[in-house]
Design a protein around this motif. Structure first.
Motif, PDB file in Angstrom:
ATOM      1  N   HIS A   1       0.876  -1.172   0.000  1.00 35.49           N
ATOM      2  CA  HIS A   1       0.000   0.000   0.000  1.00 35.49           C
ATOM      3  C   HIS A   1       0.910   1.218   0.000  1.00 35.49           C
ATOM      4  O   HIS A   1       1.538   1.550   1.008  1.00 35.49           O
ATOM      5  CB  HIS A   1      -0.918   0.017   1.218  1.00 35.49           C
ATOM      6  N   VAL A   2       1.002   1.879  -1.118  1.00 38.00           N
ATOM      7  CA  VAL A   2       1.952   2.973  -1.295  1.00 38.00           C
ATOM      8  C   VAL A   2       1.354   4.284  -0.793  1.00 38.00           C
ATOM      9  O   VAL A   2       0.225   4.650  -1.146  1.00 38.00           O
ATOM     10  CB  VAL A   2       2.354   3.105  -2.784  1.00 38.00           C
ATOM     11  N   THR A   3       2.130   4.975   0.024  1.00 39.61           N
ATOM     12  CA  THR A   3       1.745   6.306   0.496  1.00 39.61           C
ATOM     13  C   THR A   3       3.013   7.081   0.812  1.00 39.61           C
ATOM     14  O   THR A   3       4.112   6.532   0.776  1.00 39.61           O
ATOM     15  CB  THR A   3       0.827   6.220   1.729  1.00 39.61           C
ATOM     16  N   ARG A   4       2.864   8.352   1.121  1.00 38.80           N
ATOM     17  CA  ARG A   4       4.005   9.219   1.421  1.00 38.80           C
ATOM     18  C   ARG A   4       3.781   9.916   2.752  1.00 38.80           C
ATOM     19  O   ARG A   4       2.648  10.201   3.135  1.00 38.80           O
ATOM     20  CB  ARG A   4       4.204  10.278   0.326  1.00 38.80           C
ATOM     21  N   CYS A   5       4.884  10.200   3.416  1.00 43.27           N
ATOM     22  CA  CYS A   5       4.765  10.940   4.674  1.00 43.27           C
ATOM     23  C   CYS A   5       4.196  12.331   4.430  1.00 43.27           C
ATOM     24  O   CYS A   5       3.478  12.876   5.278  1.00 43.27           O
ATOM     25  CB  CYS A   5       6.137  11.040   5.349  1.00 43.27           C
TER      26      CYS A   5
END
Length: 559
Positions: A370-374
């Motif tokens: 599950h790709v996400t960014r800070c």
């Protein structure tokens, strides 16, 4: 995003499956490029296999190794599928035979992650068993370092007849990798499967010493094996091995039965070391034997340094745990070269890996992409993934882990700076991300870990999180089977013999039995400590002290 752009052509898959029976196909591996984002097409292929070839085993890549990189995932699936026909038959027959013989307990199998699984689970996913034997030494080393000295950092070496296996424990976490290989690196097959990071070199008790045409001394990787074995075995071996060098130096007692129930032949060892090392180098036989041990030690220091650099570990801040029958010859010298504060020789000694199997945890790991960014964190999506992974761990603990003394779930993520290709593993402090403070804490942990591994960090770049993992560990036992704490060792016996130590020469050296030593009874070097399956050399300037559990801890005298 996992959207279906082109529907699966089930008729084409069915046509392909119809061609397999005439090609002696024993198993099928399925790997579709984006099955980690949406597994429906891989699952559909699996259903078609079951419908058209119901007896054919198969592996779906997103189930066995939900990794973003398709080559690793495909390699894992292919290796797992190729092992299923053999392993399912073998483990099935093994369990049937044991049940018929009266086994009432569970049949557990060690895994490459330094853990245990039920035999049925390994038969269903046999890639877990690849390189599983060496993986038990780190599990044992972690136990001894933590319980004997309270140290969370350890370098674990397992030195047998042909190899030295090296692994690391950092903060009580065993180092792992996805770069394991079946066969030689870059020549064999990459497993792509997460397993403990264990490096091996051809340095053991049977390793052969030779001098090349340039006058350089090498030890290993060729080995004399068990038969004919070292020259001192008297079974026809002609080469000079590490064991021959140890006998020449006085580390081993030539008068007691050792190999094949017969005394060692010191004259044969002297002759082999002289012919293969002493004469080519133009030095005395004893100096040649000392040179063999010195080269062996430097080779071991080199591979340990490589491992430590990769994990950002300072060997001088880690305990050396030395197992295997041949570790005692030079482990203290290796620790001194590394600057390690102490060396532990477990009471299980040559059976370090077997001891690890006794105390390894029943464990499973669940993962999801599950790709996400800070900088733009998907709280809802991430928390949903973590909740699902935790629930799967809880199910494992309640089912396979029933009756365990304790079940612990740990969470971690694989993350990278935006634009990087490879991720690093970061433990999570909490089970869910409640707000920006939790994201900031994760970001700080990532920067700190990156600095440890690569000596720099980049706080200005955003951090991209790719994968989420949950690992459940069910503790079945507290300690391995060995010499019980406080057990009486019987009448003490000590002898002496002449032993050569580089730099100081020959010493009239006390020889003690490990089983005779009492806790807090210190034995100062130079000394030899003998156990049934190993011999420990305590160098001058060092001292050994047995523990209540029966292990020997060696430290500098000044400590």
């Amino acid at each position: 995003a996992g959207q279906v752009l082109v529907p699966l052509d089930e008729a084409a898959v069915a046509d392909l499956l119809a061609k397999l029976p005439g090609r002696d196909v024993e198993a099928v591996a399925v790997c579709l490029l984006w099955s980690t984002a949406n597994p429906e097409h891989e699952l559909a292929v699996g259903r078609l296999i079951e419908r058209h070839l119901p007896s054919l085993p198969y592996t779906l890549s997103h189930q066995i190794n939900p990794s973003l990189r398709e080559y690793r995932r495909a390699s894992s699936a292919a290796l797992d599928a190729s092992l299923k026909p053999l392993m399912s038959t073998y483990l099935g027959d093994l369990e049937t035979g044991l049940r018929d013989a009266g086994l009432a307990g569970r049949l557990l199998v060690v895994t490459s992650r330094g853990a245990l699984l039920d035999a049925a689970a390994v038969a269903a996913a046999p890639i877990h068993a690849l390189r599983s034997g060496p993986a038990m030494a780190p599990a044992a080393g972690r136990h001894y370092a933590r319980d004997e000295t309270g140290d969370g950092n350890a370098i674990v070496i397992d030195v047998g007849g042909t190899t030295c296996d090296v692994s690391l424990v950092s903060g009580s976490q065993m180092a792992w990798t996805r770069e394991s290989w079946v066969g030689q690196p870059y020549i064999g097959h990459m497993t792509g499967f997460p397993s403990l990071d264990i490096r091996s070199i051809g340095s053991g008790g049977g390793s052969l010493a030779r001098v090349d045409n340039g006058g350089l001394l090498h030890v290993g990787p060729r080995s004399a094996g068990a038969v004919p074995g070292p020259a001192c075995y008297g079974l026809g071996g002609q080469g000079a091995t590490v064991t021959d060098a140890a006998l020449v130096l006085g580390y081993l007692d030539a008068e007691i039965p050792f190999a094949h129930g017969r005394p060692l032949d010191r004259d044969a060892a002297m002759g082999a070391v002289r012919r293969h090392v002493g004469e080519p180098l133009g030095i005395e036989t004893v100096e040649a034997a000392a040179a063999i041990i010195a080269v062996l030690s430097e080779d071991m220091v080199s591979i340990i340094d490589q491992c430590a650099v990769g994990e950002g570990m300072d060997p001088a801040a880690a305990t050396l745990v030395a197992g295997g029958g041949a570790a005692g010859f030079n482990a203290v010298a290796v620790a001194r070269r590394l600057g390690s504060p102490q060396t532990i020789f477990p009471d299980t000694g040559a059976a370090l890996s077997a001891a690890g199997g006794h105390i390894a945890e029943l464990s499973a790991e669940h993962s999801d992409i599950h790709v996400t960014r800070c900088g733009d964190f998907d709280f809802e999506g991430v928390n949903a993934v973590l909740a699902t992974l935790i629930a799967r761990c809880d199910t494992f603990a309640a089912d396979a882990g029933r009756g365990a003394q304790e079940a612990v779930v740990t969470l971690f993520a694989e993350a990278r700076y935006s634009g990087q290709i490879w991720e690093i593993e970061i433990p999570l402090r909490q089970r869910a991300f409640r707000g920006d403070e939790d994201v900031a804490a994760f970001r700080a942990d990532f920067d700190a870990r990156h600095a440890v591994l690569f000596a720099h960090s980049d706080p200005e770049s955003d951090v991209e999180i790719i994968a989420w993992h949950a690992r459940v560990a069910c503790r079945l036992r507290d300690k391995p089977i060995g010499l019980a704490a406080g057990e009486s060792a019987g009448e003490q016996s000590q002898s002496r013999r002449n032993v050569f130590f580089p730099g100081t020469g020959w010493h009239d050296t006390p020889v003690a039995r490990l089983s005779d030593l009492r806790p807090e009874q210190r034995i100062a070097g130079p000394a030899i400590v003998e156990a049934p399956f190993t011999t420990i050399v305590v160098d001058p300037g060092m001292q050994g002290e047995p523990t209540a559990a029966g292990s020997l801890v060696v430290q500098p005298v000044t400590a």
